[in-house]
Scaffold this motif. Structure first.
Motif: not given
Length: 385
Positions: A117-139
């Protein structure tokens, strides 16, 4: 403690202190927390959840532009049960001790979920046109893998995936499969005072055990893999007999075959085991042996020179983590992504599968957790360009 360290430890605490043991499979409280956490994020996640089974939801969040590639960061929210009487503290109250955080699920794998979660937020904040990150939290990873199967069946699509299993921050590119069987020897019961009038199923089972032990020796000699240990076949449970004065008419063994990548069908394993246990005899009489397969989990691997592997290795190196490509001598959800969704997947996370996961006083290093956040972010930067 730095602000970044406090943040990842705090999020790990939020996850660990929401108990989600499997069995019975009470993951909802963690899933609902993650959904709310992502919906409340300053990052514009598109968040959805759906029930895999009654009261057991997956949570999927997306952010970024898929035209620049997509990476699935995934992991399971369930944990194995903890016997609180064996722990030195409450398994579901995170505590810090000697540079480590202790609690059920820290290694397997709630700390890795927090890191994603935190790595995704940090990446998105730092990159002008970020690629897609999918977070998949499964049971349900700890039992049947139903959560990741549902993720695949609902059409998850990504260029690559990183699963947060505890790998000691190595990049695991290959995993073993498992074929598990219940092998039942059928004899004829009788009074233990007249054993010659009965057919002792335990005597037949002894032959089964001897044959499996010899077969295990052959497998270890005949099989090899660059990143994995040889194949093994192991008897893990035995049951037989109904009373101390009755010759048993039935005896059962659980047989666990761990195999290497290359075969995705259960048929060859079924056939070899049947051939191995053909013509079992007791006192010269051939007796019936029933073989029922109860589990088949495919082995899986990605090539060592795959862009995903090199990207994660480079990412780890860039943040000071000395990682190698290694194997994982167990089955994981990567098999569904690789075989069914066609998504190359590796494992990377803090903690050890041998020494930390599923243990009493399960724990991981705080330093390793922080460097995992950094590695995930650096991997996103390299894979989404």
């Amino acid at each position: 403690m730095s602000g970044r360290t406090r943040e990842v430890v705090a999020l790990t605490r939020d996850l660990v202190e929401r108990e989600s043991e499997n069995p019975p499979g009470n993951e909802r409280v963690v899933a609902e927390f993650l959904r709310t956490r992502l919906e409340d994020s300053s990052i514009p996640f598109e968040v959805a959840s759906y029930e895999v089974e009654s009261d057991r939801p997956n949570v999927v969040a997306r952010v970024g532009n898929p035209e620049h590639g997509s990476v699935l960061l995934t992991g399971h929210v369930d944990v194995v049960p903890a016997n609180a009487s064996e722990w030195t503290g409450d398994p579901y109250r995170l505590r810090e001790q000697d540079g480590r955080i202790v609690g059920r699920g820290t290694a397997d794998m709630k700390a890795a979920l927090a890191a994603k979660v935190l790595a995704t937020e940090s990446y998105y904040e730092a990159v002008d046109d970020p690629g897609e990150v999918i977070l998949g939290f499964v049971v349900d990873e700890e039992d049947t893998g139903a959560g990741t199967r549902a993720l695949v069946e609902r059409g998850v699509d990504a260029d690559a995936a990183i699963i947060g299993e505890p790998t000691e921050r190595e990049v695991c590119i290959a995993q073993k499969g498992v074929a598990r069987y219940e092998v039942t020897v059928n004899g004829e019961s009788g009074h233990s005072g007249r054993p010659d009038d009965a057919v002792n199923a335990v005597a037949g089972l002894r032959q089964v055990l001897e044959r499996i032990e010899a077969f295990d020796d052959r497998l270890r000699e005949e099989t090899n893999h660059e990143f994995l240990a040889p194949e093994t076949i192991t008897v893990t449970e035995i049951e037989g007999g109904i009373a101390p004065n009755v010759v048993p008419d039935s005896a059962t063994a659980t047989v666990d075959w761990r195999f290497l990548p290359g075969t995705t069908s259960a048929d060859p394993f079924d056939r070899r085991l049947r051939e191995l246990l053909d013509d079992v005899t007791v006192d010269g009489r051939t007796i019936d042996v029933d073989i029922e397969r109860t589990v088949f989990a495919r082995a899986a691997a990605v090539p060592a020179n795959h862009d995903l592997v090199q990207g994660v290795l480079d990412a780890a190196d860039s943040v000071g983590v000395s990682a190698d490509a290694v194997g994982f001598n167990a089955a994981t959800d990567a098999r569904f992504l690789i075989h069914d969704a066609g998504i190359p997947a590796v494992l990377f996370g803090p903690g050890s599968i041998q020494n930390d996961a599923h243990t009493v006083d399960e724990s991981i290093s705080v330093t390793d957790l922080v460097s995992t956040v950094d590695t995930y972010r650096a991997a996103l930067e390299r894979l989404l360009s």
